[in-house]
Design a protein around this motif. Sequence first.
Motif, PDB file in Angstrom:
ATOM      1  N   ALA A  37       0.612  -1.302   0.073  1.00  0.00           N
ATOM      2  CA  ALA A  37       0.055  -0.081  -0.137  1.00  0.00           C
ATOM      3  C   ALA A  37       0.909   1.262   0.021  1.00  0.00           C
ATOM      4  O   ALA A  37       0.258   2.175  -0.536  1.00  0.00           O
ATOM      5  CB  ALA A  37      -0.820   0.053   1.158  1.00  0.00           C
ATOM      6  N   ASP A  38       2.086   1.276   0.524  1.00  0.00           N
ATOM      7  CA  ASP A  38       3.026   2.560   0.755  1.00  0.00           C
ATOM      8  C   ASP A  38       4.080   2.244  -0.079  1.00  0.00           C
ATOM      9  O   ASP A  38       5.029   2.810   0.043  1.00  0.00           O
ATOM     10  CB  ASP A  38       3.174   2.737   2.268  1.00  0.00           C
ATOM     11  N   GLY A 362      12.754  -6.528   6.576  1.00  0.00           N
ATOM     12  CA  GLY A 362      13.137  -5.569   7.731  1.00  0.00           C
ATOM     13  C   GLY A 362      13.008  -4.024   6.892  1.00  0.00           C
ATOM     14  O   GLY A 362      12.568  -3.697   5.772  1.00  0.00           O
ATOM     15  N   THR A 363      13.257  -2.930   7.652  1.00  0.00           N
ATOM     16  CA  THR A 363      13.137  -1.690   7.083  1.00  0.00           C
ATOM     17  C   THR A 363      14.228  -1.196   6.558  1.00  0.00           C
ATOM     18  O   THR A 363      15.466  -1.316   7.144  1.00  0.00           O
ATOM     19  CB  THR A 363      12.848  -0.503   8.277  1.00  0.00           C
ATOM     20  N   LEU A 364      14.328  -0.575   5.208  1.00  0.00           N
ATOM     21  CA  LEU A 364      15.422  -0.065   4.565  1.00  0.00           C
ATOM     22  C   LEU A 364      15.527   1.419   5.159  1.00  0.00           C
ATOM     23  O   LEU A 364      14.934   2.430   4.381  1.00  0.00           O
ATOM     24  CB  LEU A 364      15.307  -0.242   3.019  1.00  0.00           C
ATOM     25  N   HIS A 365      16.334   1.724   6.002  1.00  0.00           N
ATOM     26  CA  HIS A 365      16.217   3.101   6.543  1.00  0.00           C
ATOM     27  C   HIS A 365      16.918   3.984   5.513  1.00  0.00           C
ATOM     28  O   HIS A 365      16.467   5.163   5.475  1.00  0.00           O
ATOM     29  CB  HIS A 365      17.123   3.047   7.818  1.00  0.00           C
ATOM     30  N   HIS A 366      18.174   3.689   4.623  1.00  0.00           N
ATOM     31  CA  HIS A 366      18.476   4.657   4.242  1.00  0.00           C
ATOM     32  C   HIS A 366      19.093   3.936   2.815  1.00  0.00           C
ATOM     33  O   HIS A 366      19.882   2.968   2.758  1.00  0.00           O
ATOM     34  CB  HIS A 366      19.812   5.385   4.731  1.00  0.00           C
ATOM     35  N   PHE A 367      18.901   4.559   1.673  1.00  0.00           N
ATOM     36  CA  PHE A 367      19.601   3.971   0.384  1.00  0.00           C
ATOM     37  C   PHE A 367      19.878   5.008  -0.655  1.00  0.00           C
ATOM     38  O   PHE A 367      19.394   5.654  -1.114  1.00  0.00           O
ATOM     39  CB  PHE A 367      18.696   2.783  -0.216  1.00  0.00           C
ATOM     40  N   GLU A 393      12.835   2.930  -1.645  1.00  0.00           N
ATOM     41  CA  GLU A 393      13.316   4.355  -1.228  1.00  0.00           C
ATOM     42  C   GLU A 393      13.662   4.278   0.095  1.00  0.00           C
ATOM     43  O   GLU A 393      13.409   3.207   0.846  1.00  0.00           O
ATOM     44  CB  GLU A 393      12.339   5.471  -1.501  1.00  0.00           C
ATOM     45  N   ASP A 394      14.240   5.329   0.775  1.00  0.00           N
ATOM     46  CA  ASP A 394      14.676   5.421   2.316  1.00  0.00           C
ATOM     47  C   ASP A 394      13.088   5.096   2.891  1.00  0.00           C
ATOM     48  O   ASP A 394      11.922   5.623   2.508  1.00  0.00           O
ATOM     49  CB  ASP A 394      14.862   6.906   2.632  1.00  0.00           C
ATOM     50  N   GLY A 395      13.196   4.170   3.942  1.00  0.00           N
ATOM     51  CA  GLY A 395      12.106   4.033   4.725  1.00  0.00           C
ATOM     52  C   GLY A 395      11.140   2.694   4.120  1.00  0.00           C
ATOM     53  O   GLY A 395      10.263   2.241   4.617  1.00  0.00           O
ATOM     54  N   SER A 396      11.657   2.130   3.014  1.00  0.00           N
ATOM     55  CA  SER A 396      10.717   1.129   2.389  1.00  0.00           C
ATOM     56  C   SER A 396      10.652  -0.312   3.198  1.00  0.00           C
ATOM     57  O   SER A 396      12.027  -0.481   4.075  1.00  0.00           O
ATOM     58  CB  SER A 396      11.385   0.693   1.149  1.00  0.00           C
ATOM     59  N   HIS A 433      21.445   1.131   4.590  1.00  0.00           N
ATOM     60  CA  HIS A 433      21.345   0.988   5.895  1.00  0.00           C
ATOM     61  C   HIS A 433      20.202   0.198   6.132  1.00  0.00           C
ATOM     62  O   HIS A 433      18.879   0.873   5.941  1.00  0.00           O
ATOM     63  CB  HIS A 433      21.203   2.398   6.706  1.00  0.00           C
ATOM     64  N   GLY A 434      19.960  -1.156   6.715  1.00  0.00           N
ATOM     65  CA  GLY A 434      18.860  -1.615   6.852  1.00  0.00           C
ATOM     66  C   GLY A 434      19.260  -3.348   6.577  1.00  0.00           C
ATOM     67  O   GLY A 434      20.350  -3.667   7.157  1.00  0.00           O
ATOM     68  N   PRO A 435      18.285  -4.173   5.868  1.00  0.00           N
ATOM     69  CA  PRO A 435      18.723  -5.491   5.945  1.00  0.00           C
ATOM     70  C   PRO A 435      20.047  -5.874   5.118  1.00  0.00           C
ATOM     71  O   PRO A 435      20.511  -5.065   4.333  1.00  0.00           O
ATOM     72  CB  PRO A 435      17.512  -6.046   4.939  1.00  0.00           C
ATOM     73  N   VAL A 436      20.524  -7.045   5.705  1.00  0.00           N
ATOM     74  CA  VAL A 436      21.930  -7.471   4.971  1.00  0.00           C
ATOM     75  C   VAL A 436      21.740  -7.490   3.427  1.00  0.00           C
ATOM     76  O   VAL A 436      20.431  -8.098   3.128  1.00  0.00           O
ATOM     77  CB  VAL A 436      22.360  -8.659   5.439  1.00  0.00           C
TER      78      VAL A 436
END
Length: 712
Positions: A37-38, A362-367, A393-396, A433-436
Amino acid sequence: MIGRLLVANRGEIARRVFRTCRDLGIETVAVFSDADADAPHVAEADHAVRLGGARPSESYLVTEKIIDAARRSGADAVHPGYGFLSENAAFARAVPEAGLIWVGPPAEAVAAMGSKIEAKALMAGAGVPVLPGFTAGPGYSMDDLERDLDVVFTRMSGSASGWPVPLLVKASAGGGGRGMRVVRLTDDLPEAVESARGEALAAFGDGTVFVEPLLEGARHIEVQILADMHGTVWTLGERECSIQRRHQKVIEETPSPSLSPATRARLCDAAVTAARAIGYVGAGTVEFLVSDDTVAFLEMNTRLQVEHPVTECVHGVDLVEWQLRIAEGARLPGSPPEPSGHAVEARLYAEDPARGWLPQSGTLHHFTVPGVDARFAPLPQGRYGLRLDSGVEDGSEIGVHYDPMLAKVIAYGAGRDDAVRRLAAALAGARIHGPVTNRDLLVAVLRHPAFLAGETHTGFLDEHGLSGPANGAPDGAWDGGPNGPSHGAGKNGIGKDDAGKDGARLPENGPPEAPSVLRLSALAAALARAAAGRRAATVQAGLPSGWRNVVSQPQRALFAETEIAYRITRDGLRAEGFPGTVLVGATPSLVVLETSGVRHRFAVARYGGATGTTYVDSPLGAVRLTPLERLPEPADHVPPGSLTAPMPGTVLRVDVGPGQAVGAGQVVVVLEAMKMEHRITASAPGTVAAVNVTPGRQVEAGTVLVVIEERA
């Protein structure tokens, strides 16, 4: 004319199609599951329709929902993307029957290539070279095996059963490495067939598999075709797709670094023959195995491929634009544009190479990827640079329902060396920054001498020790980090062996006690955290961060990977194990350290509070750190011998029961996550003490599945 296009897909391919539609003035419609949805592709479309459900079987794989979404949104055309329903003949038939323009090949062509077994027979009849093989259906027995091997192959000596192994078991429907198994002992074939059938049935709804010889050391080469409704068929060169893990491509390039002009011409001629044999229309790919003088048809993908951007760069075409124009009835020019330059693509996955390529969530904080020149758009032929096609994107949120590919990074250069160097540098410099992810593996491959020499084949990772737990370390723990495989102290006396074993140092090529990249990054993280603490201080704010009244005791920063001890004195930084390291400056997000007279900048980011995961990015490499609490809360007790779920997923099979004896390596539970099967095996021989799950149950990471009492 197409006025409003619905893309029956998600992620980066939906965004890729939307980009071309914007350039052409075509309105766009996205469809999305509850889990999406997002998602970025939903936000970028002009219109969006919720399909409901989270699993593909509840959303993106439901033809009726897609057709209804097109009607409700006023779309007049449907583009399938790749994956999901893109190679489903029934869907290709249902779209035009609903009065919509189908941006793809005729349903008959899709059906002809939909079964790899039937496709190979059809291609053999048309004169396209194929490998011998046979079908393994339900109830397949060793007697059946002996019969088929007698018919298809010649008896050979040297293998356990006297048969020509290794063999490849492959799903007739679908692709992406699912439903595929390598068999090195023919006695293992029945179990491999059963497992491949189960995975294929879950992924594609068709459990039929076939068996053929495995050409080890072969190259995986594919030819891009483009055909209009008026009889013109283009071939747009070949793509080398030999760098693979679990039979799925991770690095692709064009042109191939090894093909002779004669072999290239042979492949292109065979691709045209294949396209004409089925009356193909639109963009498609014909795939081959090439080993010395052997050329063998693998399959035909009746859709756009993930790796299509490299062809777009080298030939200066927009393949999506041509898909749309051909669907509108346009004619191709008589001949395709000539190729120029070299392009290489790397697929960035949320997966852990060190744990058997286990998908991550998990959350992809930054990319961010540095130096990107284009996003989702072809780089004009002759304009060299970097392209990024990303589904995130960031936050996905990276969920468990879909393929774990995050993005494709594509480099285009005047020659192969230029393109490879540009791509390796972009990946090494990316902030993820997020999942491996598999980023460090990709860089290690791109900078490997054998890859640079063009010595690629489908077994490349295994041959060069770049796969498996010993070498598949996650971000920041790869053998040398994003700077590629190396040992000992590197430039400026910094040790590059970042396996993280208590901050081990390898001083052979540098000053004694040269700190590793891991420990330098951990020091930077500790100094950044101290700077954040001083910035938030309400008293004595003028003191430097890291200052300590009790000079006999240093500040200590504990991480799961290493421990840092330091103090800030009137003479500057004093850190244990960092002789001659000077602190130039520190803020909560940036630390500058000087080692052996050379300054290094470390960008530091932390997520989840004081004990949240910390990411340190520098030109030396990207490092992930897990801070530890000094006084941790008591952890939940896990019984000895517990086998836990490595990630969220669904239990497909439970192969053991209480009281059953098991051997080391025996499969006890099979999980399904991110469209793949994951086998949970016994780590040692013992007896099953408890089984806590049943087939169909959803489990979270860390759930105890089975408990095994090991033998004394």
